[in-house]
Design a protein around this motif. Structure first.
Motif, PDB file in Angstrom:
ATOM      1  N   PRO A 263       0.804  -1.234   0.000  1.00 22.59           N
ATOM      2  CA  PRO A 263       0.000   0.000   0.000  1.00 22.59           C
ATOM      3  C   PRO A 263       0.834   1.281   0.000  1.00 22.59           C
ATOM      4  CG  PRO A 263      -0.860  -1.571   1.595  1.00 22.59           C
ATOM      5  CD  PRO A 263       0.472  -2.096   1.137  1.00 22.59           C
ATOM      6  N   LEU A 264       2.078   1.225   0.469  1.00 19.54           N
ATOM      7  CA  LEU A 264       2.919   2.419   0.478  1.00 19.54           C
ATOM      8  C   LEU A 264       3.314   2.853  -0.921  1.00 19.54           C
ATOM      9  CD1 LEU A 264       5.300   1.612   3.487  1.00 19.54           C
ATOM     10  CD2 LEU A 264       3.159   2.899   3.496  1.00 19.54           C
ATOM     11  N   PHE A 265       3.142   1.973  -1.895  1.00 17.69           N
ATOM     12  CA  PHE A 265       3.492   2.274  -3.279  1.00 17.69           C
ATOM     13  C   PHE A 265       2.244   2.507  -4.133  1.00 17.69           C
ATOM     14  CE2 PHE A 265       7.066  -0.006  -1.500  1.00 17.69           C
ATOM     15  CZ  PHE A 265       8.152   0.764  -1.907  1.00 17.69           C
ATOM     16  N   GLY A 266       1.158   2.885  -3.472  1.00 18.19           N
ATOM     17  CA  GLY A 266      -0.021   3.326  -4.202  1.00 18.19           C
ATOM     18  C   GLY A 266      -1.155   2.337  -4.315  1.00 18.19           C
ATOM     19  N   TRP A 267      -1.065   1.178  -3.658  1.00 17.79           N
ATOM     20  CA  TRP A 267      -2.152   0.200  -3.744  1.00 17.79           C
ATOM     21  C   TRP A 267      -3.183   0.498  -2.654  1.00 17.79           C
ATOM     22  CZ3 TRP A 267      -1.123  -5.757  -4.537  1.00 17.79           C
ATOM     23  CH2 TRP A 267      -2.269  -6.333  -5.111  1.00 17.79           C
ATOM     24  N   GLY A 268      -3.933   1.553  -2.876  1.00 21.22           N
ATOM     25  CA  GLY A 268      -4.959   1.965  -1.916  1.00 21.22           C
ATOM     26  C   GLY A 268      -4.429   2.980  -0.924  1.00 21.22           C
ATOM     27  N   GLU A 269      -5.331   3.529  -0.120  1.00 23.31           N
ATOM     28  CA  GLU A 269      -5.001   4.558   0.857  1.00 23.31           C
ATOM     29  C   GLU A 269      -5.215   4.020   2.265  1.00 23.31           C
ATOM     30  OE1 GLU A 269      -3.426   7.587   2.423  1.00 23.31           O
ATOM     31  OE2 GLU A 269      -3.641   7.587   0.227  1.00 23.31           O
ATOM     32  N   THR A 270      -4.315   4.381   3.179  1.00 20.61           N
ATOM     33  CA  THR A 270      -4.407   3.889   4.549  1.00 20.61           C
ATOM     34  C   THR A 270      -4.797   4.972   5.544  1.00 20.61           C
ATOM     35  OG1 THR A 270      -2.057   4.308   4.921  1.00 20.61           O
ATOM     36  CG2 THR A 270      -2.667   2.118   4.109  1.00 20.61           C
ATOM     37  N   TYR A 271      -4.624   6.246   5.193  1.00 17.97           N
ATOM     38  CA  TYR A 271      -4.861   7.326   6.149  1.00 17.97           C
ATOM     39  C   TYR A 271      -5.777   8.377   5.553  1.00 17.97           C
ATOM     40  CZ  TYR A 271      -3.951  11.317   9.212  1.00 17.97           C
ATOM     41  OH  TYR A 271      -4.095  12.389  10.064  1.00 17.97           O
ATOM     42  N   SER A 272      -6.746   8.816   6.346  1.00 20.76           N
ATOM     43  CA  SER A 272      -7.656   9.888   5.950  1.00 20.76           C
ATOM     44  C   SER A 272      -7.736  10.892   7.095  1.00 20.76           C
ATOM     45  CB  SER A 272      -9.047   9.323   5.627  1.00 20.76           C
ATOM     46  OG  SER A 272      -9.967  10.366   5.393  1.00 20.76           O
ATOM     47  N   GLU A 273      -7.150  12.071   6.863  1.00 14.81           N
ATOM     48  CA  GLU A 273      -7.162  13.094   7.917  1.00 14.81           C
ATOM     49  C   GLU A 273      -8.560  13.638   8.153  1.00 14.81           C
ATOM     50  OE1 GLU A 273      -4.814  17.279   8.991  1.00 14.81           O
ATOM     51  OE2 GLU A 273      -4.535  16.291   7.044  1.00 14.81           O
ATOM     52  N   GLU A 274      -9.344  13.722   7.103  1.00 14.46           N
ATOM     53  CA  GLU A 274     -10.703  14.258   7.233  1.00 14.46           C
ATOM     54  C   GLU A 274     -11.584  13.360   8.092  1.00 14.46           C
ATOM     55  OE1 GLU A 274     -14.503  15.463   4.353  1.00 14.46           O
ATOM     56  OE2 GLU A 274     -12.572  14.851   3.484  1.00 14.46           O
ATOM     57  N   ASN A 275     -11.499  12.050   7.859  1.00 11.67           N
ATOM     58  CA  ASN A 275     -12.312  11.099   8.619  1.00 11.67           C
ATOM     59  C   ASN A 275     -11.617  10.566   9.864  1.00 11.67           C
ATOM     60  OD1 ASN A 275     -14.371  11.249   6.660  1.00 11.67           O
ATOM     61  ND2 ASN A 275     -13.366   9.676   5.420  1.00 11.67           N
ATOM     62  N   MET A 276     -10.383  11.020  10.112  1.00 13.80           N
ATOM     63  CA  MET A 276      -9.587  10.527  11.238  1.00 13.80           C
ATOM     64  C   MET A 276      -9.491   8.999  11.190  1.00 13.80           C
ATOM     65  SD  MET A 276     -11.015  13.044  14.258  1.00 13.80           S
ATOM     66  CE  MET A 276      -9.692  12.608  15.364  1.00 13.80           C
ATOM     67  N   ALA A 277      -9.220   8.495  10.002  1.00 18.18           N
ATOM     68  CA  ALA A 277      -9.200   7.048   9.780  1.00 18.18           C
ATOM     69  C   ALA A 277      -7.784   6.573   9.508  1.00 18.18           C
ATOM     70  CB  ALA A 277     -10.105   6.676   8.600  1.00 18.18           C
ATOM     71  N   CYS A 278      -7.430   5.468  10.121  1.00 19.09           N
ATOM     72  CA  CYS A 278      -6.152   4.803   9.864  1.00 19.09           C
ATOM     73  C   CYS A 278      -6.449   3.316   9.745  1.00 19.09           C
ATOM     74  CB  CYS A 278      -5.162   5.063  11.000  1.00 19.09           C
ATOM     75  SG  CYS A 278      -3.546   4.279  10.755  1.00 19.09           S
ATOM     76  N   GLN A 279      -6.297   2.789   8.562  1.00 19.02           N
ATOM     77  CA  GLN A 279      -6.670   1.402   8.309  1.00 19.02           C
ATOM     78  C   GLN A 279      -5.877   0.866   7.135  1.00 19.02           C
ATOM     79  OE1 GLN A 279     -10.795   1.513   7.205  1.00 19.02           O
ATOM     80  NE2 GLN A 279     -10.482   3.116   5.689  1.00 19.02           N
ATOM     81  N   VAL A 280      -5.780  -0.434   7.060  1.00 17.37           N
ATOM     82  CA  VAL A 280      -5.158  -1.064   5.906  1.00 17.37           C
ATOM     83  C   VAL A 280      -5.989  -0.742   4.675  1.00 17.37           C
ATOM     84  CG1 VAL A 280      -4.660  -3.302   4.833  1.00 17.37           C
ATOM     85  CG2 VAL A 280      -4.029  -2.877   7.198  1.00 17.37           C
TER      86      VAL A 280
END
Length: 356
Positions: free
Chosen positions: A175-192
């Motif tokens: 995921p660190l190379f662009g396979w999806g997003e793990t962090y959303s500051e707006e939603n305060m979300a941190c997930q695989v």
């Protein structure tokens, strides 16, 4: 392996084990959820699980390092498993507990989120594949003990350890190379990454593939043990001869009959009995290790795979239950392995006696 999604329920319970002490207010003047006895007990139990998992696996690593006879296979596989479980307890579970305390909202920034998620996937995947490597080592040592020499065993175990950490790194860093997003500051979300293709790739690579391997291995171990028991029952030599009768006939004396009954002779080698006991104990250990592994992780991975394939949303509370049940496997792994190994029990007693 933290794959939780953050649910915004607006004023209702956030679905985690523990109520948030600082929710984002949906309506002005909203109050934080009260602390309940259940949340305090849950926090206490989870904190104890974190500490116990860390201490127990560190104890296993310290024993392997201190005892020279453990500097060989299969203890290198056990050390790799203990190392991955120590990392789960030290790097993953504490931040997961903070995540629960925050109502499954991430407040620690993007950099720490990426580090946490990567360590989560890396360590949990490595722990699962280390269990698989131990099962394979036991299978080969039971079924091919003549071909599976110490030199061969060492080479294969080192290859399995290298492949375990390499595959875990690939799955965790993708995921660190662009396979999806793990962090959303707006939603305060941190997930695989919740990208469906990555979810399928990660769940199969981290769980379903090793699950298929360990189930196949244990089925083969069961068949081999059953064959050995059947061979042992038939391992007897019984000379078969006919009864010999000797008759003396006389006109004045009675008839005398002699009957010779052959004895049954059974041959049994002590070394074979010792090996069978050792193999039976190893098969039992592998069976319990695999059974606990499946029970701990299968609810979580079934829930994760159901979301992208069937659009089935699992309630956040049950996601938390399944997640921590999976984490608990890192506590049970060393407990099960050392319980069936007399050498570890003796080493633990010597370690504590020296401390006194």
């Amino acid at each position: 392996m933290q794959l939780l999604s953050v649910e915004t329920l607006g004023g209702m319970s956030n679905g985690s084990f523990l109520p948030s002490s600082n929710h984002s207010a949906v309506h002005s003047g909203s109050r934080s959820a009260p602390v309940t006895v259940f949340s305090v007990l849950t926090f206490t139990l989870l904190a104890m699980l974190v500490v116990a998992t860390f201490v127990w696996n560190v104890l296993v690593l310290a024993t392997i390092l201190r005892v020279r006879t453990f500097h060989r296979v299969p203890h290198n596989l056990v050390a790799s498993m203990a190392m991955s479980d120590v990392m789960v307890a030290a790097l993953v579970m504490p931040l997961s507990l903070v995540h629960e305390l925050s109502g499954q909202r991430w407040r620690l920034g993007r950099a720490l989120c990426l580090l946490w998620v990567s360590c989560d996937v890396l360590c949990c995947t490595a722990s699962i594949w280390n269990v698989t490597a131990i099962a394979l080592d036991r299978y080969w040592s039971i079924t091919r003990h003549l071909e599976y020499t110490l030199k061969t065993r060492k080479r294969i175990s080192n290859v399995m350890i290298a492949l375990t950490w390499m595959l875990s790194a690939i799955i965790s860093l993708a995921p660190l190379f662009g396979w999806g997003e793990t962090y959303s500051e707006e939603n305060m979300a941190c997930q695989v990454s919740q990208e469906p293709s990555y979810t399928i790739f990660s769940t199969f690579g981290a769980f379903y593939l090793p699950l298929g391997v360990v189930l196949f291995v244990y089925w083969k171990i069961y068949k081999a043990a059953k064959f050995r028991i059947g061979s042992r029952k038939s391992n007897s030599i019984i000379p078969v001869t006919e009864n010999v009768e000797v008759k003396e006939v006389s006109r004045r004396q009675p008839q005398v009959v002699f009957a010779l009954h052959p004895p049954t002779v059974t041959f049994q080698a002590d070394s074979e009995t010792w090996r069978e006991q050792k193999e039976r104990r190893a098969a039992l250990m592998v069976g319990i290790l695999i059974g606990v592994f499946v029970l701990c992780w299968i609810p979580f991975f079934l829930a994760e795979l159901a979301t992208p394939l069937f659009s089935c949303q699992v309630p956040p509370f049950w996601k938390s239950v399944f997640l921590w049940l999976g984490y608990s496997n890192s506590f049970f792994n060393p407990l099960i392995y050392t319980a069936f190994n007399k050498n570890y029990n003796d080493a633990f007693r010597n370690l504590f006696s020296r401390q006194r």
